[in-house]
Design an enzyme around this catalytic site. Structure first.
Site, PDB file in Angstrom:
ATOM      1  N   LYS A 212       0.787  -1.083   0.339  1.00 39.51           N
ATOM      2  CA  LYS A 212       0.096   0.148  -0.049  1.00 39.51           C
ATOM      3  C   LYS A 212       0.943   1.398  -0.329  1.00 39.51           C
ATOM      4  CE  LYS A 212      -3.377   0.849   2.857  1.00 39.51           C
ATOM      5  NZ  LYS A 212      -4.698   0.312   3.807  1.00 39.51           N
TER       6      LYS A 212
ATOM      7  N   GLU B  76     -15.162  10.647  13.017  1.00 38.97           N
ATOM      8  CA  GLU B  76     -14.987  11.451  12.091  1.00 38.97           C
ATOM      9  C   GLU B  76     -16.222  11.025  11.698  1.00 38.97           C
ATOM     10  OE1 GLU B  76     -15.498   9.020   9.874  1.00 38.97           O
ATOM     11  OE2 GLU B  76     -15.205   7.265  11.559  1.00 38.97           O
TER      12      GLU B  76
ATOM     13  N   ASN C  49     -23.519   7.693  14.163  1.00 38.51           N
ATOM     14  CA  ASN C  49     -23.829   6.616  13.774  1.00 38.51           C
ATOM     15  C   ASN C  49     -24.830   5.996  14.074  1.00 38.51           C
ATOM     16  OD1 ASN C  49     -21.976   7.531  11.924  1.00 38.51           O
ATOM     17  ND2 ASN C  49     -20.398   5.868  11.834  1.00 38.51           N
TER      18      ASN C  49
ATOM     19  N   ASN D 267     -34.599   7.672   2.387  1.00 39.34           N
ATOM     20  CA  ASN D 267     -34.556   6.435   1.521  1.00 39.34           C
ATOM     21  C   ASN D 267     -34.354   5.088   1.531  1.00 39.34           C
ATOM     22  OD1 ASN D 267     -33.881   8.349  -0.477  1.00 39.34           O
ATOM     23  ND2 ASN D 267     -31.906   8.287  -0.096  1.00 39.34           N
TER      24      ASN D 267
ATOM     25  N   GLY E  18     -25.344  -0.895   4.777  1.00 38.55           N
ATOM     26  CA  GLY E  18     -23.828  -1.758   4.848  1.00 38.55           C
ATOM     27  C   GLY E  18     -22.624  -0.586   5.533  1.00 38.55           C
TER      28      GLY E  18
ATOM     29  N   CYS F 256     -19.648   1.606   8.307  1.00 35.17           N
ATOM     30  CA  CYS F 256     -19.676   2.284  10.089  1.00 35.17           C
ATOM     31  C   CYS F 256     -20.946   1.287  11.364  1.00 35.17           C
ATOM     32  CB  CYS F 256     -19.469   3.621   9.752  1.00 35.17           C
ATOM     33  SG  CYS F 256     -18.239   3.878   9.533  1.00 35.17           S
TER      34      CYS F 256
END
Length: 442
Positions: A35, A149, A207, A250, A256, A259
């Protein structure tokens, strides 16, 4: 400022690149040398709109390395942005966070602020601070702060540079001042300062509320199908109420990603650990799991079994704009189709390779060999007996009725309500979506 970022996933890499974009010198650290080499060449290891462009634009202020010793030695701030994956019991796996904390403690040579950006259970920042202090090798002072975040995959760069708020959880003025300095270049974004535990809870509460909203509207959509109401008309009417808003209404086949599934289970586990049950979160988790199989259940109206039938699957990722497959409905449905005897053809603009690898890891080569990965939507639909739509990619939403004409029998089960019902009305097409009327093709 000299900033080090531990982890180059969605959170770490996007944070690092955006910090560099606002003028800081940033070193991104990862244990994966492949990476690191990819990023050094200017390529992003994740599919995220605008990320590679910012990597190139801010190249002079960005360093990518596996050498955490040098990265942490002289940093003013070290952000921890590594993963906290779900354990089997639903709790968060904090081993990566603690591993980075130990590396920091063993290598820092000056006072600095360690900022936990990873999503962690309430109280973790306190434990990390005590852990680092117990492992320190040099006579330095380490302050630990929480800075959760709120980015979404597919819009991560925009969500970082133009966030709705910046939450800072601190226990002293010094940490607050340093973090305010770090975010000085993020203009016109409200900064919310709390203690660390409140900051940790803000992340989970935010969340999980959005996940709850999605599961709620999916249940309303399921009821709409039974009583003849239209979920899109219902949510349109709801959205005008400012107390409710029109976001995350919606209807579909469930949430999915990295988070919502993980964070709902983690908060549910945390409450259970303290002998408390958050009934709404428990219900949201259960509803979401059931919703993933909504289309498969609908298919039984047309076929008792998928044995020998050709099944077309459009969309594999959990949402458009990302190559992330975590908790995507496709991951549980495609193996189900194969086990039911179907010949399965799939298409996704960016997620096919990741899906193929996931099938290898979670199932076996024999199952994966029964899935045909197509390069074009037309190829996927050709001679199919039924079509399942799992992701609302623009390429899928742009399809017209004629584009399905090469199917053997035009049966479309749309899990993301991609099309206006009127588009298929009067055509020789059977079209079912979520929470709306059936187009029977008669």
């Amino acid at each position: 400022m000299n900033i080090a970022i531990a982890g180059t996933g969605y959170v770490g890499l996007c944070t690092g690149v955006c910090m560099a974009h606002t003028g800081h010198y940033v070193t991104c650290v990862d244990i994966d040398e492949q990476k690191i080499n990819l990023m050094k060449s200017g390529k992003s290891p994740i599919f995220e709109e605008g990320l590679e462009e910012l990597m190139t634009l801010n190249n002079e202020r960005l360093t990518y390395t596996t050498d955490y010793i040098n990265a942490y030695q002289n940093a003013d701030i070290i952000f921890i942005g590594v993963g906290t994956p779900e354990k089997k019991d639903g709790s968060a796996n904090l081993s990566y966070v603690y591993n980075v904390a130990k590396q920091i403690a063993h290598n820092v040579t000056k006072d600095c602020v360690v900022v936990v950006k990873s999503t962690v259970p309430i109280g973790t920042n306190d434990k990390i601070e005590n852990f680092i202090k117990s492992e320190l090798k040099k006579p330095v002072t380490i302050y630990v702060a929480s800075n959760p975040e709120f980015l979404a995959q597919g819009t991560a760069i925009r969500d970082t540079l133009h966030a709705s708020r910046i939450v800072i959880g601190v226990e002293n003025q010094y940490s607050e001042n340093i973090l305010r300095q770090a975010y000085n270049g993020f203009k016109d974004i409200p900064i919310v300062v709390t203690n660390r535990r409140s900051a940790e809870m803000i992340k989970y509460a935010s969340n999980d509320f959005l996940a709850l909203k999605i599961s709620y509207i999916n249940e309303i959509a399921n009821l709409c199908e039974l009583i003849g109401a239209d979920i899109q008309e219902v949510t349109n009417g709801m959205g005008y109420d400012e107390r409710i808003g029109d976001k995350f209404l919606n209807a579909g086949i469930g949430y999915g990603g990295s988070c919502f599934p993980k964070d709902t289970k983690a908060l549910h586990w945390l409450a259970s650990f303290h002998d408390y049950e958050i009934k709404t979160i428990k219900a949201a988790i259960e509803v979401n799991e059931q919703q993933k199989f909504k289309l498969f259940k609908k298919s039984r109206k047309y076929y008792e079994s998928l044995e020998g039938l050709t099944v077309a699957v459009l969309g594999l990722t959990f949402k458009p704009g990302t190559d992330d497959l975590r908790e995507a409905p496709s991951l549980v449905n495609v193996p189900l189709f194969v086990d039911d005897g179907a010949i399965v053809k799939v298409w996704d603009p960016v997620g096919s390779e990741a899906f193929k690898n996931a099938m290898e890891r979670e199932h076996n080569s024999e199952l994966n060999e029964k899935v045909e990965y197509c390069d074009k939507i037309e190829e996927t639909l050709k001679e199919a007996d039924i079509c399942f739509i799992f992701t609302e990619w623009p390429e899928i939403k742009a399809l017209e009725p004629k584009d399905f004409n090469n199917m053997k029998d035009v049966i479309i089960l749309d899990g993301r309500n991609c099309y206006d019902l009127n588009v298929f009305s009067g055509k020789n097409i059977k079209y079912e979506s979520i929470g709306r009327s059936l187009i029977s093709g008669e």
